[in-house]
Each structure stands twice: as C-alpha cells, then as structure tokens.
Design a protein around this motif. Structure first.
Motif, mmCIF file in Angstrom:
data_model
loop_
_atom_site.group_PDB
_atom_site.id
_atom_site.type_symbol
_atom_site.label_atom_id
_atom_site.label_comp_id
_atom_site.label_asym_id
_atom_site.label_seq_id
_atom_site.Cartn_x
_atom_site.Cartn_y
_atom_site.Cartn_z
ATOM 1 N N GLU A 8 0.834 -1.208 0.000
ATOM 2 C CA GLU A 8 0.000 0.000 0.000
ATOM 3 C C GLU A 8 0.870 1.260 0.000
ATOM 4 O OE1 GLU A 8 -3.249 0.130 -0.573
ATOM 5 O OE2 GLU A 8 -3.024 -2.033 -0.824
ATOM 6 N N MET A 9 1.972 1.234 0.765
ATOM 7 C CA MET A 9 2.897 2.371 0.785
ATOM 8 C C MET A 9 3.551 2.541 -0.587
ATOM 9 S SD MET A 9 4.419 4.856 2.426
ATOM 10 C CE MET A 9 4.362 4.598 4.163
ATOM 11 N N VAL A 10 3.939 1.443 -1.206
ATOM 12 C CA VAL A 10 4.551 1.503 -2.548
ATOM 13 C C VAL A 10 3.568 2.122 -3.535
ATOM 14 C CG1 VAL A 10 5.454 0.138 -4.467
ATOM 15 C CG2 VAL A 10 6.097 -0.448 -2.118
ATOM 16 N N LYS A 11 2.312 1.672 -3.504
ATOM 17 C CA LYS A 11 1.305 2.220 -4.421
ATOM 18 C C LYS A 11 1.026 3.692 -4.127
ATOM 19 C CE LYS A 11 -1.478 -1.445 -3.840
ATOM 20 N NZ LYS A 11 -2.653 -2.316 -3.941
ATOM 21 N N HIS A 12 1.037 4.065 -2.848
ATOM 22 C CA HIS A 12 0.808 5.465 -2.471
ATOM 23 C C HIS A 12 1.927 6.356 -3.018
ATOM 24 C CE1 HIS A 12 -0.280 8.969 -0.136
ATOM 25 N NE2 HIS A 12 0.924 8.995 0.402
ATOM 26 N N VAL A 13 3.171 5.942 -2.832
ATOM 27 C CA VAL A 13 4.298 6.741 -3.320
ATOM 28 C C VAL A 13 4.284 6.790 -4.844
ATOM 29 C CG1 VAL A 13 6.817 6.878 -3.436
ATOM 30 C CG2 VAL A 13 5.699 6.335 -1.271
ATOM 31 N N ALA A 14 3.965 5.669 -5.486
ATOM 32 C CA ALA A 14 3.880 5.650 -6.949
ATOM 33 C C ALA A 14 2.815 6.629 -7.431
ATOM 34 C CB ALA A 14 3.574 4.241 -7.439
ATOM 35 N N ASN A 15 1.701 6.696 -6.726
ATOM 36 C CA ASN A 15 0.644 7.634 -7.080
ATOM 37 C C ASN A 15 1.111 9.080 -6.911
ATOM 38 O OD1 ASN A 15 -2.116 8.382 -7.755
ATOM 39 N ND2 ASN A 15 -2.291 8.968 -5.613
ATOM 40 N N LEU A 16 1.871 9.353 -5.856
ATOM 41 C CA LEU A 16 2.354 10.718 -5.622
ATOM 42 C C LEU A 16 3.245 11.203 -6.754
ATOM 43 C CD1 LEU A 16 3.202 10.625 -1.804
ATOM 44 C CD2 LEU A 16 1.281 11.787 -2.906
ATOM 45 N N ARG A 18 3.059 10.057 -9.776
ATOM 46 C CA ARG A 18 2.289 9.824 -11.002
ATOM 47 C C ARG A 18 2.831 8.648 -11.823
ATOM 48 N NH1 ARG A 18 -0.524 12.659 -8.143
ATOM 49 N NH2 ARG A 18 -1.322 14.685 -8.733
ATOM 50 N N LEU A 19 3.168 7.536 -11.127
ATOM 51 C CA LEU A 19 3.577 6.310 -11.799
ATOM 52 C C LEU A 19 2.478 5.273 -11.629
ATOM 53 C CD1 LEU A 19 7.306 5.873 -10.710
ATOM 54 C CD2 LEU A 19 6.459 6.621 -12.924
ATOM 55 N N GLY A 20 2.079 4.683 -12.708
ATOM 56 C CA GLY A 20 1.109 3.611 -12.617
ATOM 57 C C GLY A 20 1.841 2.287 -12.452
ATOM 58 N N ILE A 21 1.597 1.587 -11.356
ATOM 59 C CA ILE A 21 2.233 0.288 -11.160
ATOM 60 C C ILE A 21 1.163 -0.754 -10.869
ATOM 61 C CG2 ILE A 21 4.420 1.258 -10.336
ATOM 62 C CD1 ILE A 21 3.603 0.446 -7.508
ATOM 63 N N SER A 22 1.469 -1.983 -11.241
ATOM 64 C CA SER A 22 0.538 -3.074 -11.014
ATOM 65 C C SER A 22 0.711 -3.622 -9.603
ATOM 66 C CB SER A 22 0.784 -4.183 -12.035
ATOM 67 O OG SER A 22 2.066 -4.766 -11.796
ATOM 68 N N GLU A 23 -0.223 -4.478 -9.204
ATOM 69 C CA GLU A 23 -0.128 -5.122 -7.901
ATOM 70 C C GLU A 23 1.133 -5.982 -7.818
ATOM 71 O OE1 GLU A 23 -0.997 -5.967 -4.070
ATOM 72 O OE2 GLU A 23 -2.172 -4.616 -5.323
ATOM 73 N N GLU A 24 1.484 -6.657 -8.910
ATOM 74 C CA GLU A 24 2.684 -7.488 -8.930
ATOM 75 C C GLU A 24 3.942 -6.645 -8.740
ATOM 76 O OE1 GLU A 24 0.388 -7.598 -11.574
ATOM 77 O OE2 GLU A 24 -0.684 -9.271 -10.637
ATOM 78 N N GLU A 25 3.981 -5.481 -9.378
ATOM 79 C CA GLU A 25 5.130 -4.597 -9.215
ATOM 80 C C GLU A 25 5.218 -4.078 -7.787
ATOM 81 O OE1 GLU A 25 5.762 -2.545 -13.569
ATOM 82 O OE2 GLU A 25 3.966 -1.991 -12.428
ATOM 83 N N ALA A 26 4.089 -3.740 -7.202
ATOM 84 C CA ALA A 26 4.083 -3.260 -5.814
ATOM 85 C C ALA A 26 4.596 -4.341 -4.880
ATOM 86 C CB ALA A 26 2.684 -2.815 -5.411
ATOM 87 N N GLN A 27 4.207 -5.588 -5.118
ATOM 88 C CA GLN A 27 4.683 -6.691 -4.289
ATOM 89 C C GLN A 27 6.176 -6.926 -4.485
ATOM 90 O OE1 GLN A 27 2.167 -10.016 -5.209
ATOM 91 N NE2 GLN A 27 0.383 -9.123 -4.183
ATOM 92 N N LYS A 28 6.661 -6.713 -5.698
ATOM 93 C CA LYS A 28 8.092 -6.884 -5.989
ATOM 94 C C LYS A 28 8.914 -5.782 -5.330
ATOM 95 C CE LYS A 28 11.290 -6.728 -9.895
ATOM 96 N NZ LYS A 28 11.416 -6.533 -11.340
#
Length: 99
Positions: A8-16, A18-28
């Motif tokens: 969730e932190m990875v996805k939050h920072v990616a959103n800040l 403006r990077l779109g990442i998949s769930e698999e990338e966030a887990q990696k």
C-alpha cells in the motif's frame, strides 16, 4: 530496526509521483524498498560524534577566470544583425496586445 514498506505504501508513493504500477510490481518493490530503508538505518548506528561535517568534499577552488571588460561591437554593428530596429533599439512584436 526494520521498517517494513508494504504494498500500500509503494502504491501510495507511486501515485504521488504519477507512476502507474501493477499489484505485482508493488509486491516486488515492497521488500526491495524495505531493504534500502534498512541500509539507511544502519547509517544511524555509526558513531559520528568526533567526525567534522563535510561541507565541501571536493576541496576545489574557483577555477573561473576573472571577468574582464573588453571592447564589443558598436550599437550600429549590433543593430545591423537585428531583423527590425527603431531609434537605436531592437524592435520586437507586441506580446500582450493593446491594453
């Protein structure tokens, strides 16, 4: 001291940023980022009590030359290169309009 970076932190920072990442990338990325934070935390354990701050690590001196005024081209020579001039100045198109 382990700081777990969850997906969730990875996805939050990616959103800040403006990077779109998949769930698999966030887990990696989650364990990779946690590992990086752990390395930074190791630096906090180093005793730096008697170490002077490094304000300039390169010890460079000013390698620029002195600014020396030299003769330049005359105004008339300069204005010969301008596409349009008026009363000794370069004339440019109006930008803001008639206000």
């Amino acid at each position: 001291m382990t700081n777990k970076i969850d997906t969730e932190m990875v996805k939050h920072v990616a959103n800040l940023v403006r990077l779109g990442i998949s769930e698999e990338e966030a887990q990696k990325f989650s364990p990779q980022f946690s590992s990086i934070i752990d390395y930074f935390n190791m630096l906090n354990e180093v005793d730096t009590e008697n170490v002077p701050p490094a304000s300039d690590i390169t010890n460079n001196t000013n390698v620029l030359r002195e600014d020396v005024a030299k003769p330049s081209m005359s105004r008339e020579e300069f204005l010969k290169n301008a596409p349009n001039s008026e009363r000794g100045y370069v004339k440019v198109p109006t930008v803001l309009g008639d206000e």
